[in-house]
Design an enzyme around this catalytic site. Structure first.
Site, PDB file in Angstrom:
ATOM      1  N   TYR A 162       0.807  -1.215   0.000  1.00 49.52           N
ATOM      2  CA  TYR A 162       0.000   0.000   0.000  1.00 49.52           C
ATOM      3  C   TYR A 162       0.851   1.281   0.000  1.00 49.52           C
ATOM      4  CZ  TYR A 162      -5.022   0.915   0.660  1.00 49.52           C
ATOM      5  OH  TYR A 162      -6.342   1.226   0.480  1.00 49.52           O
ATOM      6  N   LYS A 232      -0.869 -13.466   5.312  1.00 53.15           N
ATOM      7  CA  LYS A 232      -0.757 -14.492   4.266  1.00 53.15           C
ATOM      8  C   LYS A 232       0.692 -14.988   4.290  1.00 53.15           C
ATOM      9  CE  LYS A 232      -2.433 -16.764   0.714  1.00 53.15           C
ATOM     10  NZ  LYS A 232      -3.470 -17.799   0.802  1.00 53.15           N
ATOM     11  N   ASP A 285      -7.044 -15.794   3.706  1.00 52.50           N
ATOM     12  CA  ASP A 285      -8.147 -16.353   2.913  1.00 52.50           C
ATOM     13  C   ASP A 285      -9.101 -17.157   3.803  1.00 52.50           C
ATOM     14  OD1 ASP A 285      -6.045 -18.138   3.207  1.00 52.50           O
ATOM     15  OD2 ASP A 285      -6.093 -18.897   1.157  1.00 52.50           O
ATOM     16  N   ASP A 309      -7.499  -3.392   4.505  1.00 52.79           N
ATOM     17  CA  ASP A 309      -8.398  -2.678   3.596  1.00 52.79           C
ATOM     18  C   ASP A 309      -9.536  -3.607   3.158  1.00 52.79           C
ATOM     19  OD1 ASP A 309      -9.423  -0.828   1.839  1.00 52.79           O
ATOM     20  OD2 ASP A 309      -7.846  -1.052   0.344  1.00 52.79           O
TER      21      ASP A 309
HETATM   22  O1  AKG Z   1      -6.952   5.900  -0.722  1.00 50.50           O
HETATM   23  C1  AKG Z   1      -7.883   5.411  -1.363  1.00 50.50           C
HETATM   24  O2  AKG Z   1      -8.370   5.967  -2.336  1.00 50.50           O
HETATM   25  C2  AKG Z   1      -8.506   4.123  -0.920  1.00 50.50           C
HETATM   26  C3  AKG Z   1      -8.188   3.803   0.505  1.00 50.50           C
HETATM   27  C4  AKG Z   1      -9.034   2.739   1.072  1.00 50.50           C
HETATM   28  O3  AKG Z   1      -9.779   2.037   0.417  1.00 50.50           O
HETATM   29  C5  AKG Z   1      -8.981   2.560   2.516  1.00 50.50           C
HETATM   30  O4  AKG Z   1      -8.113   3.106   3.169  1.00 50.50           O
HETATM   31  O5  AKG Z   1      -9.830   1.797   3.042  1.00 50.50           O
HETATM   32 MG    MG Z   2     -10.835   0.603   1.603  1.00 49.31          MG
END
Ligand code: AKG
Ligand code: MG
Ligand code: NDP
Length: 418
Positions: A162, A232, A285, A309
């Protein structure tokens, strides 16, 4: 101090942080907010109104929030100029005023700017993404027993895939990275080296430890029975597997956890209640099916950024969807509250969507500030509004006998029930 485009309210004071990291919250704090893109224009004004009403009702004028708009996303480009998506003064103010709240911000898929949400978390080092999953009686859910889903996600918020370190297919940098991996590192498993994009997944001991420490402490402070490390690590052995191993090691090292039957699960006594807290792990999973089939077995969840997320939206669905899923991004001192959902662009400006997630994020903010009475009133009025069945489209379409109300209409129903 004068800012380029931020108007500091003429009344109110900053929240400050004491030496022991506790907050010093004046009766009239100045709280910065970002309206947000897309449906931010709908939900943020409703959140402000509901919070003001809850504070006024709870403290009879003795306490009041002075809101200060700060800018990010599309609105920032209108206020500051075409390419200014995240002005420096937005970051400076969010840091200096300690507690803030934001609406969702758009991130284009593929090209274009990188996520401003991620940039805010990285720049302010808001390493915990805290997302409680709470069921409100009467909310329509796809589960038979949605009340059994009662979890709190601690999502690592500063690293993992991320972080956005990646190189476009066929670019000079991707070619260099692939050449390095093949020639210097002996990598032979890149199936199509000429046309691969490359992403990097940093996961550190420090990053894992500070996140897992917060999750374990939360379990202690809130009398929770278990903390599950979700990863994972069978496939990504050194990143996600590292997260699991360092998490267990921290539980043993700092919380005195002992292995159960030779491990890896372990347990320790909650120093506040004397009850047992089990530290366990689950492969991501399998975890996603377990939360549907056996949700009651999970309580506090500690996980990496991308898993967190996905898990956030999946768990939100179990208790009624992302229209009612709040969150906080936190460092040891600074906190920025925000909903789990995004900008839902097809509904932008239509006064249509559920403002519940952002209102409940504000409820977390009030509780974080120690304004418990106002926070309780927000929860109470949310419960009563849902029970009255005057709800936004997302609940109305699944609820029998509901009256559909607009986004602002739902805020008013909440205020009417205070
Ligand atoms: O930064 C984004 O546009 C998506 C972030 C996201 O989905 C989240 O942090 O849950
Ligand atoms: Mg999100
Ligand atoms: N922290 C942030 O600021 C976040 C930003 N984003 C960004 O938002 C943009 C759109 O992302 P997308 O994937 O469409 O995800 P969204 O979360 O914006 O929307 C997905 C779906 O969730 C439902 N939904 C979202 N918000 C609400 C609400 N307030 N009330 C009721 N239902 C809601 C809607 O479902 P339905 O269609 O069934 O009505 C919507 O179509 C992207 O640019 C993404 O990067 C995404 C997540 C977090």
């Amino acid at each position: 101090m004068a800012y380029q485009h931020i108007q500091v309210p003429t009344q109110g004071q900053k929240i400050t942080v004491n030496a022991d990291m506790s907050l010093n919250v004046p009766d009239q704090p100045i709280i910065p907010y970002i309206e947000g893109d897309g449906t931010g224009v709908d939900i943020t004004p409703v959140m402000l109104k509901v919070v003001d009403a809850a504070v006024a009702k709870s403290y009879g004028g003795q306490k009041k929030i002075h809101w200060m708009e700060i800018f990010a996303g599309e609105k920032a480009t209108k206020v500051y100029g075409p390419d200014v998506w995240l002005p420096d003064e937005t970051l400076k103010v969010a840091r200096e005023y300690v507690v803030s709240i934001k609406g969702p911000l758009t991130t284009p898929v593929g090209g274009g700017i990188r996520s401003l949400n991620v940039a805010l978390r990285q720049e302010l080092d808001l390493y915990v993404c805290l997302r409680p999953i709470q069921y409100f009686a009467g909310v329509p859910s796809p589960l038979k027993e949605p009340q059994k889903t009662n979890m709190v996600i601690f999502r690592e918020n500063s690293e993992d895939i991320y972080a956005g370190i990646e190189y476009e297919a066929k670019s000079e940098k991707a070619r260099k990275a692939i050449d390095f991996l093949i020639k210097e590192m002996g990598v032979s498993k890149i199936r199509f080296p000429q046309t691969s994009a490359i992403g990097i997944k940093p996961v550190s001991i420090e990053g894992t430890e500070r996140l897992v420490r917060k999750a374990l402490q939360y379990a202690i402070d809130n009398d929770k029975p278990s903390v599950t490390l979700v990863h994972k690590g069978n496939i990504m052995k050194f990143t996600e597997g590292g997260f699991r191993d360092w998490g267990y090691a921290l539980a043993k090292k700092e919380f005195g956890a002992q292995e159960i039957d030779g491990g890896p699960w372990c347990r320790f006594r909650n120093p506040k209640t004397g009850k047992e807290i089990v530290v366990k792990d689950s492969i991501a999973d399998a975890f996603l099916q377990q939360i549907l089939l056996r949700p009651a077995e999970y309580s506090v969840i500690a996980t990496l950024n991308l898993n967190g997320d996905y898990i956030s939206d999946a768990l939100a669905a179990q208790v009624g969807g992302i229209g009612i899923a709040p969150g906080a991004n936190m460092s040891d001192t600074v906190a920025m509250f925000e909903a789990t959902h995004g900008t839902a662009p097809k509904y932008a400006g239509k006064d249509y969507v559920n403002p519940g997630s952002e209102i409940l994020s504000a409820e977390m903010m009030l509780r974080h500030m120690g304004w418990t009475k106002a926070a309780d009133l927000v929860i109470h009025s949310m419960e009563r509004a849902i029970q009255s069945k005057k709800v936004t489209y997302d609940f109305a379409r699944l609820m029998e006998g509901a009256t559909q109300v607009s986004c602002s209409g739902f805020g008013q129903v909440m205020i009417d029930h205070m």
